[in-house]
Scaffold this motif. Structure first.
Motif, PDB file in Angstrom:
ATOM      1  N   PRO A  68       0.797  -1.230   0.000  1.00 17.98           N
ATOM      2  CA  PRO A  68       0.000   0.000   0.000  1.00 17.98           C
ATOM      3  C   PRO A  68       0.830   1.279   0.000  1.00 17.98           C
ATOM      4  N   ASP A  69       2.019   1.227   0.560  1.00 22.16           N
ATOM      5  CA  ASP A  69       2.854   2.420   0.618  1.00 22.16           C
ATOM      6  C   ASP A  69       3.595   2.696  -0.690  1.00 22.16           C
ATOM      7  N   ARG A  70       3.532   1.743  -1.636  1.00 21.57           N
ATOM      8  CA  ARG A  70       4.201   1.935  -2.929  1.00 21.57           C
ATOM      9  C   ARG A  70       3.246   1.801  -4.120  1.00 21.57           C
ATOM     10  N   THR A  71       2.002   1.495  -3.862  1.00 19.44           N
ATOM     11  CA  THR A  71       1.015   1.357  -4.932  1.00 19.44           C
ATOM     12  C   THR A  71       0.262   2.680  -5.071  1.00 19.44           C
ATOM     13  N   LEU A  72       0.233   3.216  -6.271  1.00 21.07           N
ATOM     14  CA  LEU A  72      -0.452   4.486  -6.505  1.00 21.07           C
ATOM     15  C   LEU A  72      -1.950   4.265  -6.666  1.00 21.07           C
ATOM     16  N   VAL A  73      -2.730   5.241  -6.223  1.00 14.49           N
ATOM     17  CA  VAL A  73      -4.188   5.133  -6.377  1.00 14.49           C
ATOM     18  C   VAL A  73      -4.567   5.038  -7.855  1.00 14.49           C
ATOM     19  N   SER A  74      -3.778   5.659  -8.718  1.00 19.90           N
ATOM     20  CA  SER A  74      -4.080   5.620 -10.156  1.00 19.90           C
ATOM     21  C   SER A  74      -3.981   4.203 -10.725  1.00 19.90           C
ATOM     22  N   GLU A  75      -3.268   3.308 -10.031  1.00 19.33           N
ATOM     23  CA  GLU A  75      -3.122   1.921 -10.478  1.00 19.33           C
ATOM     24  C   GLU A  75      -4.330   1.056 -10.111  1.00 19.33           C
ATOM     25  N   VAL A  76      -5.086   1.467  -9.104  1.00 26.35           N
ATOM     26  CA  VAL A  76      -6.181   0.626  -8.611  1.00 26.35           C
ATOM     27  C   VAL A  76      -7.551   1.292  -8.657  1.00 26.35           C
ATOM     28  N   MET A  77      -7.595   2.552  -9.052  1.00 24.12           N
ATOM     29  CA  MET A  77      -8.872   3.281  -9.063  1.00 24.12           C
ATOM     30  C   MET A  77      -9.783   2.777 -10.182  1.00 24.12           C
ATOM     31  N   THR A  78     -11.062   3.039 -10.024  1.00 30.76           N
ATOM     32  CA  THR A  78     -12.015   2.843 -11.110  1.00 30.76           C
ATOM     33  C   THR A  78     -11.971   4.124 -11.923  1.00 30.76           C
ATOM     34  N   ARG A  79     -11.526   4.007 -13.157  1.00 32.54           N
ATOM     35  CA  ARG A  79     -11.383   5.176 -14.029  1.00 32.54           C
ATOM     36  C   ARG A  79     -12.739   5.620 -14.580  1.00 32.54           C
ATOM     37  N   ASN A  80     -12.868   6.917 -14.791  1.00 31.88           N
ATOM     38  CA  ASN A  80     -14.082   7.491 -15.369  1.00 31.88           C
ATOM     39  C   ASN A  80     -15.350   6.899 -14.746  1.00 31.88           C
ATOM     40  N   PRO A  81     -15.512   7.065 -13.445  1.00 36.23           N
ATOM     41  CA  PRO A  81     -16.670   6.447 -12.781  1.00 36.23           C
ATOM     42  C   PRO A  81     -17.998   7.020 -13.273  1.00 36.23           C
ATOM     43  N   TYR A  82     -19.018   6.196 -13.179  1.00 38.26           N
ATOM     44  CA  TYR A  82     -20.376   6.626 -13.500  1.00 38.26           C
ATOM     45  C   TYR A  82     -20.739   7.718 -12.497  1.00 38.26           C
ATOM     46  N   CYS A  83     -21.277   8.826 -12.962  1.00 34.70           N
ATOM     47  CA  CYS A  83     -21.626   9.956 -12.104  1.00 34.70           C
ATOM     48  C   CYS A  83     -23.102  10.302 -12.264  1.00 34.70           C
ATOM     49  N   VAL A  84     -23.633  11.002 -11.279  1.00 38.61           N
ATOM     50  CA  VAL A  84     -25.001  11.504 -11.341  1.00 38.61           C
ATOM     51  C   VAL A  84     -24.991  13.001 -11.081  1.00 38.61           C
ATOM     52  N   THR A  85     -26.077  13.654 -11.454  1.00 37.16           N
ATOM     53  CA  THR A  85     -26.230  15.085 -11.198  1.00 37.16           C
ATOM     54  C   THR A  85     -26.825  15.279  -9.803  1.00 37.16           C
ATOM     55  N   PRO A  86     -26.714  16.465  -9.237  1.00 33.47           N
ATOM     56  CA  PRO A  86     -27.261  16.688  -7.895  1.00 33.47           C
ATOM     57  C   PRO A  86     -28.784  16.537  -7.837  1.00 33.47           C
ATOM     58  N   GLU A  87     -29.455  16.673  -8.990  1.00 30.14           N
ATOM     59  CA  GLU A  87     -30.920  16.562  -9.030  1.00 30.14           C
ATOM     60  C   GLU A  87     -31.422  15.122  -9.126  1.00 30.14           C
ATOM     61  N   THR A  88     -30.528  14.158  -9.284  1.00 29.15           N
ATOM     62  CA  THR A  88     -30.925  12.750  -9.402  1.00 29.15           C
ATOM     63  C   THR A  88     -31.659  12.325  -8.136  1.00 29.15           C
ATOM     64  N   LEU A  89     -32.796  11.664  -8.305  1.00 29.58           N
ATOM     65  CA  LEU A  89     -33.545  11.166  -7.149  1.00 29.58           C
ATOM     66  C   LEU A  89     -32.793  10.017  -6.493  1.00 29.58           C
ATOM     67  N   VAL A  90     -32.893   9.924  -5.179  1.00 32.98           N
ATOM     68  CA  VAL A  90     -32.187   8.894  -4.428  1.00 32.98           C
ATOM     69  C   VAL A  90     -32.556   7.504  -4.937  1.00 32.98           C
ATOM     70  N   SER A  91     -33.840   7.231  -5.160  1.00 30.85           N
ATOM     71  CA  SER A  91     -34.233   5.887  -5.612  1.00 30.85           C
ATOM     72  C   SER A  91     -33.639   5.575  -6.982  1.00 30.85           C
ATOM     73  N   ASP A  92     -33.514   6.586  -7.850  1.00 34.44           N
ATOM     74  CA  ASP A  92     -32.882   6.375  -9.154  1.00 34.44           C
ATOM     75  C   ASP A  92     -31.395   6.062  -8.988  1.00 34.44           C
ATOM     76  N   ALA A  93     -30.741   6.761  -8.084  1.00 31.92           N
ATOM     77  CA  ALA A  93     -29.319   6.512  -7.832  1.00 31.92           C
ATOM     78  C   ALA A  93     -29.110   5.111  -7.260  1.00 31.92           C
ATOM     79  N   VAL A  94     -29.962   4.707  -6.325  1.00 32.15           N
ATOM     80  CA  VAL A  94     -29.843   3.373  -5.734  1.00 32.15           C
ATOM     81  C   VAL A  94     -30.097   2.303  -6.798  1.00 32.15           C
TER      82      VAL A  94
END
Length: 146
Positions: A68-94
């Motif tokens: 963990p002290d030598r592994t970069l977050v860029s090596e293990v991250m989920t790239r270009n994650p799915y995003c929502v807008t602030p107006e998205t309803l909670v049930s739609d997000a879930v």
């Protein structure tokens, strides 16, 4: 009662983030200190590159015995994650989370401004119930189409 949006339901309104050259160790320490389950990986001036979650730490770091002290977050991250807008309803997000198999959704507003992360923990039981019902309905429709 009107349904809440993801932005209204967020328990924390500040963005927990790191740069792509941070280590997994730094991400784990930041998430522990902020008591949250994810950290956004950003490039100045606020461009979203990816997300690292507790599950990523388990499956992409610990299970593979990466240091963990030598592994970069860029090596293990989920790239270009799915995003929502602030107006998205909670049930739609879930529903998105159920169908796509994740528990954190970055919230991005106008001009690609990162506003935070919606977690399934931010949802109320009735909102989760509505999403589960919709997911079951969608599955039945897809099965009928066969």
């Amino acid at each position: 009662m009107s349904e809440r949006t993801v932005f209204q339901s967020m328990s924390r309104k500040h963005v927990v983030s790191l740069g792509a050259t941070a280590t997994v160790w730094e991400a784990a320490c930041l998430m522990t200190g902020a008591n949250c389950g994810s950290v956004l990986i950003v490039e100045p001036p606020g461009k979203l590159l990816g997300i690292v979650t507790e599950r990523d730490l388990m499956t992409r770091v610990l299970a593979k015995a990466l240091p963990p002290d030598r592994t970069l977050v860029s090596e293990v991250m989920t790239r270009n994650p799915y995003c929502v807008t602030p107006e998205t309803l909670v049930s739609d997000a879930v529903l998105i989370m159920i169908e796509r198999g994740f528990r954190h959704l970055p919230i991005v507003g106008p001009a690609a401004k990162i506003l935070g992360v919606f977690s399934v923990r931010d949802a109320l039981p009735r909102e989760i119930g509505a999403a589960v019902s919709m997911a079951e309905f969608n599955e039945q429709v897809n099965d009928a189409r066969g």
